[in-house]
Design a protein around this motif. Sequence first.
Motif, short mmCIF file in Angstrom:
data_model
loop_
_atom_site.label_atom_id
_atom_site.label_comp_id
_atom_site.label_asym_id
_atom_site.label_seq_id
_atom_site.Cartn_x
_atom_site.Cartn_y
_atom_site.Cartn_z
N GLU A 101 -27.04 24.02 -47.06
CA GLU A 101 -25.82 23.75 -46.55
C GLU A 101 -26.00 22.80 -44.98
O GLU A 101 -27.18 22.93 -44.63
N ASN A 102 -25.06 22.40 -44.41
CA ASN A 102 -24.99 21.69 -43.32
C ASN A 102 -25.01 22.52 -41.97
O ASN A 102 -25.04 21.89 -41.09
N LYS A 119 -35.26 37.69 -46.22
CA LYS A 119 -34.47 36.69 -46.73
C LYS A 119 -33.35 36.38 -45.91
O LYS A 119 -32.28 35.82 -45.94
N ASN A 120 -33.24 37.17 -44.65
CA ASN A 120 -32.14 37.03 -43.79
C ASN A 120 -32.42 35.99 -42.47
O ASN A 120 -31.45 35.84 -41.74
N THR A 121 -33.59 35.37 -42.43
CA THR A 121 -33.80 34.70 -41.33
C THR A 121 -34.83 33.47 -41.85
O THR A 121 -35.41 33.32 -42.67
N TYR A 122 -34.34 32.21 -41.31
CA TYR A 122 -34.84 31.14 -41.75
C TYR A 122 -35.27 30.21 -40.49
O TYR A 122 -34.42 29.84 -39.59
N TYR A 123 -36.63 29.88 -40.37
CA TYR A 123 -37.13 29.05 -39.24
C TYR A 123 -37.35 27.39 -39.81
O TYR A 123 -38.06 27.67 -40.95
N PHE A 124 -37.16 26.66 -39.19
CA PHE A 124 -37.44 25.18 -39.75
C PHE A 124 -37.37 24.32 -38.53
O PHE A 124 -37.42 24.80 -37.48
N SER A 139 -32.02 30.10 -38.29
CA SER A 139 -30.63 30.29 -38.89
C SER A 139 -30.57 31.88 -39.42
O SER A 139 -31.59 32.09 -39.95
N LYS A 140 -29.65 32.63 -39.15
CA LYS A 140 -29.45 33.88 -39.74
C LYS A 140 -28.37 33.93 -40.88
O LYS A 140 -27.61 33.28 -41.00
N MET A 141 -28.67 34.85 -41.92
CA MET A 141 -27.73 34.70 -43.31
C MET A 141 -26.76 35.91 -42.98
O MET A 141 -27.01 36.94 -42.59
N ALA A 149 -27.67 26.76 -37.05
CA ALA A 149 -28.95 27.21 -36.62
C ALA A 149 -28.84 27.00 -35.24
O ALA A 149 -28.42 26.06 -34.44
N GLU A 150 -29.66 27.80 -34.51
CA GLU A 150 -30.18 27.86 -33.04
C GLU A 150 -31.54 27.15 -32.81
O GLU A 150 -32.34 27.83 -33.39
#
Length: 530
Positions: A101-102, A119-124, A139-141, A149-150
């Motif tokens: 998603e955007n 699966k609740n936190t995504y780093y990129f 980003s947090k789910m 995303a912060e």
Amino acid sequence: GERKNPTLFQQAKIKIQGCKLISDSSNYKKDTRVTILDSLFNKGSASLSANYYGDAHTVQFTNASNDIFSEDLKAQNLQYDCDIYTITKTETGWERLIKMENTINTDDHEAAGCLSADKNTYYFTRWSVSKNECAIYVSKMRNQQWLVAEKLPESVNLNGFKSMHPFLSADGKVLYFSSNRPGGFGKMDLWYVKLNEKEKTEGNPVNMGIKFNTSEDEITPFLHYQTNTLFFSSDGLAGFGGLDIYKSSYDPDSLWSTPKNIGAPINSSKDDAYFVLERNQLNGFLSSDRQECKTCSGSACYKIYSIEKKANEFQMRGSVYNAETNRPMAGVLLTFKDIHGDDEPFYQVTDSLGFFNIPVKEGRDLYIKAQKNGYFGDANTISTLEATESQEFSKDFFLSTIPKGDIIIPGIEYEFNKADLQPQSIKVLNDLVDFLNLNNNLKVEISSHTDEQGNDDYNLKLSQDRAKIVVDYLISKGIAADRLIAIGHGETQLLVEHAETEEDHQKNRRTVLRTISESEIKTTDIKISN
């Protein structure tokens, strides 16, 4: 020479080591296949940074295509925009290609994501050519949606420097990444930063040190949780050319091992990076520019390749010897027990030369014991849990003859005139429990002797109580009661007659073990593994 330009001199030395690597055929892994993936993964100009997304059947990767959201940027005729996609493997193959998603994908470039275990936190990584910025975002789910995303704080994303390729430790307490921030060894380096309970970064990032980092680039860290192995890419260590993939395993005692080039065909003469491996170590992905790109007018760009490995094979071999004579012993029963209880025990008997050889499964912790009638057994352990390549384990066993008489158990001490054990005796008794578990075919007599101070009847009762307290302790630790007999001899069997010194009295106050009987170790009716 070396003094004028030490970096250049060092790099020349490393290039020479690289030539040796290439010419050594053992660095080509015949059991590994590397295949370029089809256009579902590799459409458009570049595809890179495939990584598992929660499980082995779901993969995320970055594709550079020109479906930019904003008309302004399209007008600038940017050739491509990197975005992150997920894709799922079903019975029929890879499908369900979904653009994330955007809140994650924007008009800037996004790549190299890492999903936390829950699966609740995504780093990129997000970077912008126009803003001259490359930083790690999180980003947090919430309610099945990724929130906006912060950017991680300035401590990680140091202004004016690149921070990228985040990868999270299994427990979520450490974030590894690559950065060209100051304080490293030159160009991109591997760093890590600690995360607290609230998943916020704590303190400043720490450079992974000279073992990993060189004056050149170190990028794309990936931690294989099951084997505690860190994989990363470098063009500053001895390799096959360009960026190559290396591995280092972690052991709490000796910490990280010296990185080792993982060899061809995974590494090529071009750039090889973004290596990931499934938990079973049989499948993985990498990004490489080893094939010339059709869409980029001759300049190389990354494509995603799949890696397929044959399962590792493990053998265990060794010999059993007589501990007194060092001669090999035939007909010794070896019992192999899976410590975690996944498999039934399996058995083998040593041949006429005292030798054994047996295949062992991957991902096992084994306890092995060697037993023969008339001898005390011997034991050892091996683990294939953290092994990342096929290997042969070699273990030898030594059996000593069971003596006819008493064996003094040193170190069992009692309170004066009491049957209570002193605390330091517990360690000795625990060793005795291990000994009785190992020699589970023996019945033993535990007898206690006192010194000749005090009267005879009192001493007889005291010694009986002391032997009993030892036996009770062994029973409490799971040793079968019918294998143990407690006897008190009082002062009837003195080692030192007419003892005068405290040392001699101490020799007389002793606890001994004697083998009464042994059941037959049967090697005939057990199903022996070949």
